[in-house]
Design a protein around this motif. Sequence first.
Motif, PDB file in Angstrom:
ATOM      1  N   ASP A   1       0.697  -1.218   0.154  1.00  0.00           N
ATOM      2  CA  ASP A   1       0.216  -0.766   0.172  1.00  0.00           C
ATOM      3  C   ASP A   1       0.901   1.184  -0.031  1.00  0.00           C
ATOM      4  OD1 ASP A   1      -2.251  -1.519  -0.070  1.00  0.00           O
ATOM      5  OD2 ASP A   1      -2.345  -1.097   2.418  1.00  0.00           O
ATOM      6  N   ASP A   2       1.800   0.757   0.138  1.00  0.00           N
ATOM      7  CA  ASP A   2       2.960   2.455   0.685  1.00  0.00           C
ATOM      8  C   ASP A   2       3.804   2.888  -0.672  1.00  0.00           C
ATOM      9  OD1 ASP A   2       1.915   3.138   3.059  1.00  0.00           O
ATOM     10  OD2 ASP A   2       3.582   1.784   3.550  1.00  0.00           O
ATOM     11  N   VAL A   3       4.083   1.445  -1.953  1.00  0.00           N
ATOM     12  CA  VAL A   3       4.320   1.625  -2.688  1.00  0.00           C
ATOM     13  C   VAL A   3       4.525   2.950  -3.762  1.00  0.00           C
ATOM     14  CG1 VAL A   3       4.879   0.725  -5.075  1.00  0.00           C
ATOM     15  CG2 VAL A   3       4.907  -0.808  -3.034  1.00  0.00           C
ATOM     16  N   ASN A   4       3.167   3.612  -4.029  1.00  0.00           N
ATOM     17  CA  ASN A   4       3.093   4.838  -4.942  1.00  0.00           C
ATOM     18  C   ASN A   4       3.845   6.092  -4.050  1.00  0.00           C
ATOM     19  OD1 ASN A   4       2.898   3.107  -6.501  1.00  0.00           O
ATOM     20  ND2 ASN A   4       0.157   4.132  -6.445  1.00  0.00           N
ATOM     21  N   ASP A   5       3.323   5.681  -2.307  1.00  0.00           N
ATOM     22  CA  ASP A   5       4.337   7.045  -1.718  1.00  0.00           C
ATOM     23  C   ASP A   5       5.532   6.946  -1.861  1.00  0.00           C
ATOM     24  OD1 ASP A   5       1.344   7.886  -0.924  1.00  0.00           O
ATOM     25  OD2 ASP A   5       1.907   6.778   0.613  1.00  0.00           O
ATOM     26  N   LEU A   6       6.198   5.853  -1.432  1.00  0.00           N
ATOM     27  CA  LEU A   6       7.458   5.067  -1.629  1.00  0.00           C
ATOM     28  C   LEU A   6       8.416   6.420  -2.585  1.00  0.00           C
ATOM     29  CD1 LEU A   6      10.445   4.036  -0.581  1.00  0.00           C
ATOM     30  CD2 LEU A   6       9.675   2.182  -2.341  1.00  0.00           C
ATOM     31  N   GLN A   7       7.921   6.559  -3.797  1.00  0.00           N
ATOM     32  CA  GLN A   7       7.724   6.996  -4.919  1.00  0.00           C
ATOM     33  C   GLN A   7       8.384   8.948  -4.896  1.00  0.00           C
ATOM     34  OE1 GLN A   7       9.986   6.104  -7.300  1.00  0.00           O
ATOM     35  NE2 GLN A   7       9.770   3.983  -6.322  1.00  0.00           N
ATOM     36  N   LEU A   8       6.888   9.715  -4.295  1.00  0.00           N
ATOM     37  CA  LEU A   8       6.620  10.416  -3.980  1.00  0.00           C
ATOM     38  C   LEU A   8       7.884  11.454  -3.169  1.00  0.00           C
ATOM     39  CD1 LEU A   8       4.985  13.080  -4.761  1.00  0.00           C
ATOM     40  CD2 LEU A   8       2.692  12.466  -2.824  1.00  0.00           C
ATOM     41  N   ASN A   9       7.743  10.533  -1.766  1.00  0.00           N
ATOM     42  CA  ASN A   9       8.499  10.747  -0.970  1.00  0.00           C
ATOM     43  C   ASN A   9       9.422  10.785  -1.351  1.00  0.00           C
ATOM     44  OD1 ASN A   9       6.642  10.445   1.098  1.00  0.00           O
ATOM     45  ND2 ASN A   9       7.120   8.333   2.058  1.00  0.00           N
TER      46      ASN A   9
ATOM     47  N   LYS B   1      -2.848  26.993 -16.332  1.00  0.00           N
ATOM     48  CA  LYS B   1      -2.789  27.749 -18.135  1.00  0.00           C
ATOM     49  C   LYS B   1      -2.588  27.585 -18.680  1.00  0.00           C
ATOM     50  CE  LYS B   1      -1.033  31.536 -19.710  1.00  0.00           C
ATOM     51  NZ  LYS B   1      -0.997  31.672 -21.526  1.00  0.00           N
ATOM     52  N   GLU B   2      -2.333  25.797 -18.833  1.00  0.00           N
ATOM     53  CA  GLU B   2      -1.805  25.313 -20.685  1.00  0.00           C
ATOM     54  C   GLU B   2      -2.829  24.207 -20.324  1.00  0.00           C
ATOM     55  OE1 GLU B   2      -0.854  26.421 -22.767  1.00  0.00           O
ATOM     56  OE2 GLU B   2       0.945  28.405 -22.888  1.00  0.00           O
ATOM     57  N   GLY B   3      -3.614  23.470 -19.177  1.00  0.00           N
ATOM     58  CA  GLY B   3      -4.331  22.827 -18.968  1.00  0.00           C
ATOM     59  C   GLY B   3      -3.535  21.329 -18.337  1.00  0.00           C
ATOM     60  N   ILE B   4      -2.527  21.223 -18.114  1.00  0.00           N
ATOM     61  CA  ILE B   4      -1.160  20.344 -18.419  1.00  0.00           C
ATOM     62  C   ILE B   4      -1.528  19.557 -16.721  1.00  0.00           C
ATOM     63  CG2 ILE B   4       0.295  19.216 -18.437  1.00  0.00           C
ATOM     64  CD1 ILE B   4       1.993  21.793 -19.950  1.00  0.00           C
ATOM     65  N   GLN B   5      -1.832  18.295 -17.207  1.00  0.00           N
ATOM     66  CA  GLN B   5      -2.216  17.844 -15.725  1.00  0.00           C
ATOM     67  C   GLN B   5      -1.098  16.579 -15.152  1.00  0.00           C
ATOM     68  OE1 GLN B   5      -4.975  16.687 -14.171  1.00  0.00           O
ATOM     69  NE2 GLN B   5      -6.532  17.867 -15.617  1.00  0.00           N
ATOM     70  N   PRO B   6      -0.807  17.006 -13.859  1.00  0.00           N
ATOM     71  CA  PRO B   6       0.142  16.327 -13.475  1.00  0.00           C
ATOM     72  C   PRO B   6       0.094  15.056 -13.295  1.00  0.00           C
ATOM     73  CG  PRO B   6      -0.196  18.324 -12.234  1.00  0.00           C
ATOM     74  CD  PRO B   6      -1.658  18.232 -13.238  1.00  0.00           C
ATOM     75  N   VAL B   7       1.660  14.140 -12.910  1.00  0.00           N
ATOM     76  CA  VAL B   7       1.995  13.024 -13.733  1.00  0.00           C
ATOM     77  C   VAL B   7       1.285  11.902 -11.509  1.00  0.00           C
ATOM     78  CG1 VAL B   7       2.585  12.791 -15.470  1.00  0.00           C
ATOM     79  CG2 VAL B   7       4.060  12.942 -13.231  1.00  0.00           C
ATOM     80  N   VAL B   8       0.471  11.474 -11.420  1.00  0.00           N
ATOM     81  CA  VAL B   8       0.910  10.244 -10.424  1.00  0.00           C
ATOM     82  C   VAL B   8       2.117   9.125  -9.716  1.00  0.00           C
ATOM     83  CG1 VAL B   8      -0.026   9.257  -8.310  1.00  0.00           C
ATOM     84  CG2 VAL B   8      -1.312  11.178  -9.364  1.00  0.00           C
ATOM     85  N   LEU B   9       2.780   9.075  -9.351  1.00  0.00           N
ATOM     86  CA  LEU B   9       4.444   8.591  -9.919  1.00  0.00           C
ATOM     87  C   LEU B   9       3.394   6.794  -8.847  1.00  0.00           C
ATOM     88  CD1 LEU B   9       7.340  10.307  -8.866  1.00  0.00           C
ATOM     89  CD2 LEU B   9       6.207  10.023 -10.526  1.00  0.00           C
ATOM     90  N   GLN B  10       4.410   6.245  -9.984  1.00  0.00           N
ATOM     91  CA  GLN B  10       3.559   4.790  -9.528  1.00  0.00           C
ATOM     92  C   GLN B  10       4.638   3.749  -9.379  1.00  0.00           C
ATOM     93  OE1 GLN B  10       0.821   2.505 -11.932  1.00  0.00           O
ATOM     94  NE2 GLN B  10      -0.316   5.034 -12.048  1.00  0.00           N
ATOM     95  N   ALA B  11       4.494   2.707  -8.741  1.00  0.00           N
ATOM     96  CA  ALA B  11       6.346   2.012  -8.408  1.00  0.00           C
ATOM     97  C   ALA B  11       7.345   1.791  -9.258  1.00  0.00           C
ATOM     98  CB  ALA B  11       5.621   0.423  -8.550  1.00  0.00           C
ATOM     99  N   LYS B  12       8.754   2.315  -9.182  1.00  0.00           N
ATOM    100  CA  LYS B  12       9.339   2.771  -9.534  1.00  0.00           C
ATOM    101  C   LYS B  12       9.599   4.006 -10.282  1.00  0.00           C
ATOM    102  CE  LYS B  12      13.554   0.255 -12.271  1.00  0.00           C
ATOM    103  NZ  LYS B  12      14.591   2.149 -12.637  1.00  0.00           N
ATOM    104  N   GLU B  13       8.981   4.269 -10.748  1.00  0.00           N
ATOM    105  CA  GLU B  13       8.592   5.849 -11.150  1.00  0.00           C
ATOM    106  C   GLU B  13       9.722   6.696 -10.812  1.00  0.00           C
ATOM    107  OE1 GLU B  13       5.299   5.240 -14.161  1.00  0.00           O
ATOM    108  OE2 GLU B  13       4.796   6.147 -11.919  1.00  0.00           O
ATOM    109  N   GLY B  14       9.353   7.227  -9.515  1.00  0.00           N
ATOM    110  CA  GLY B  14      10.538   8.035  -9.252  1.00  0.00           C
ATOM    111  C   GLY B  14      12.142   7.694  -9.261  1.00  0.00           C
ATOM    112  N   LEU B  15      12.237   6.975  -8.712  1.00  0.00           N
ATOM    113  CA  LEU B  15      13.951   6.631  -9.037  1.00  0.00           C
ATOM    114  C   LEU B  15      14.298   6.391 -10.185  1.00  0.00           C
ATOM    115  CD1 LEU B  15      16.297   5.575  -7.719  1.00  0.00           C
ATOM    116  CD2 LEU B  15      15.035   3.190  -7.673  1.00  0.00           C
TER     117      LEU B  15
END
Length: 505
Positions: A69-77, A176-190
């Motif tokens: 349950d914490d894998v995504n939070d790991l990447q954000l942190n 302003k430009e209508g860009i959506q931020p991403v939500v990181l998932q497993a490994k993506e931050g690293l």
Amino acid sequence: MVELTGQSLTLEQVKRICYDYEQVTISKESLQKVEQSRKAVEKIVTDKKTIYGINTGFGKFSDVIIADDDVNDLQLNLIRSHACGVGEPFPEVVSRAMVLLRLNALLKGFSGIRPVIAESLVTLLNMKIHPVIPQQGSLGASGDLAPLSHLALVLLGEGKVHYNGRIFVTQDVFLKEGIQPVVLQAKEGLALINGTQAMTAMGVVNWLEATQLALQSDMIAALTLEGLEGIIDAFHPAIHEARGYQQQMDVAKRIRDLLSGSQLITRQGEKRVQDAYSLRCIPQVHGASWQALDYVKEKLEIEMNAATDNPLIFEDGNLVISGGNFHGQPIAIAMDFMKIAVAEFASISERRIERLVNPQLNDLPPFLSSQPGLQSGAMIMQYVAASLVSENKTLAHPASVDSIPSSANQEDHVSMGTIGSRHAYQIIQNVRRVLAIECICALQAVEYRGTHKMAPATQAFYKDARKIVPSITQDRIFANDIEQVTEWLKKNNLVWTANLVLIRN
């Protein structure tokens, strides 16, 4: 439009993308590799395999297992905690290059990101939205963690960006430009921060600027040769062929081509038997620096197309290996080599400046002054050049010989490559100012000799330069002249620079 594959990016393409703002697209084959790599990561998570950076902590925390349950939070942190760079931001062109190079590395398909991450990086490039990235804080191993974390923050809608010539909070520009931020998932931050893209991006910009400076050094040296009635025999092809270095032969040929038709150059024995080294050995010194620049080009083009994060995913996820491709040593050494090579352009230039202004070394008015004694002329410009050359000697000290252990001694040898690349950039700025001073002095010297006697190539340069800096008829604030010529040299659209490139090719 440049199509990115992760395999074939060239310095010429980087120049078009980063300086001319050419847009980019992703090849279908590369996107397929990204998708396959992502499926492998998702299978690892589903199968509950323990893989570094996917469901473990980082660095010394690699033995800490992370709950599902914490894998995504790991990447954000990871991104937020590692975004602790300090100091002035990298030049915007370097930030753009970092986005490009990180994107290109991810497209190799070894990193396990979702396609949306790559597509978001394409959006930043094509909409000219560039992260504000502090320059200081990277050790150059485990990747350029701090700088690349500031890049990754922007994908999350956080941090700050360069946009339309100003700095904004990322969230405001995205809205302003209508860009959506991403939500990181497993490994993506690293995957976003484990790489050498800060030092490599800075290195690419350094190389592009340094090669232009190298060509300008030849042009300005040719002008000085006319101002001092230098001996052309030292540039005879037989001399340089006898030694055998191609770069030395190239420089000698450029000087001969530039001075073809000049009535100001002399032959050995006419006025003196031989010139001082700073004139006679231009091909040997400039040529040796070109050898180093050619070496640096080779390393940069490899690194620009390299997979540099950790772990890397092979064989559709059946082989996941933790290694050390994030270690910046190849680029660290290349940047240190570049520092020495580029510094030499200024070192020999300053000696030519001395020969232009010192009445004991020439038959020109002392310090090129219109009224020697009452007016000091170029006297203190030589001081400035000497100061910059001395500063370069300090900056040229290799960064790659240093290492400080980090992460509780888990990461016990680092490259300091980002420091090396930053110092190389500072040296380049100093060299350009020294060349600007030589240019100002050489322009004055050829006026005393008679500009109608100049070679067609140098005369064309003289006419262009005189639109930037007027003749020295009386003392004035020469700092303004130095900066104006420096800025002129920095521009990429100088016709005579393009001509010199053709001569080299």
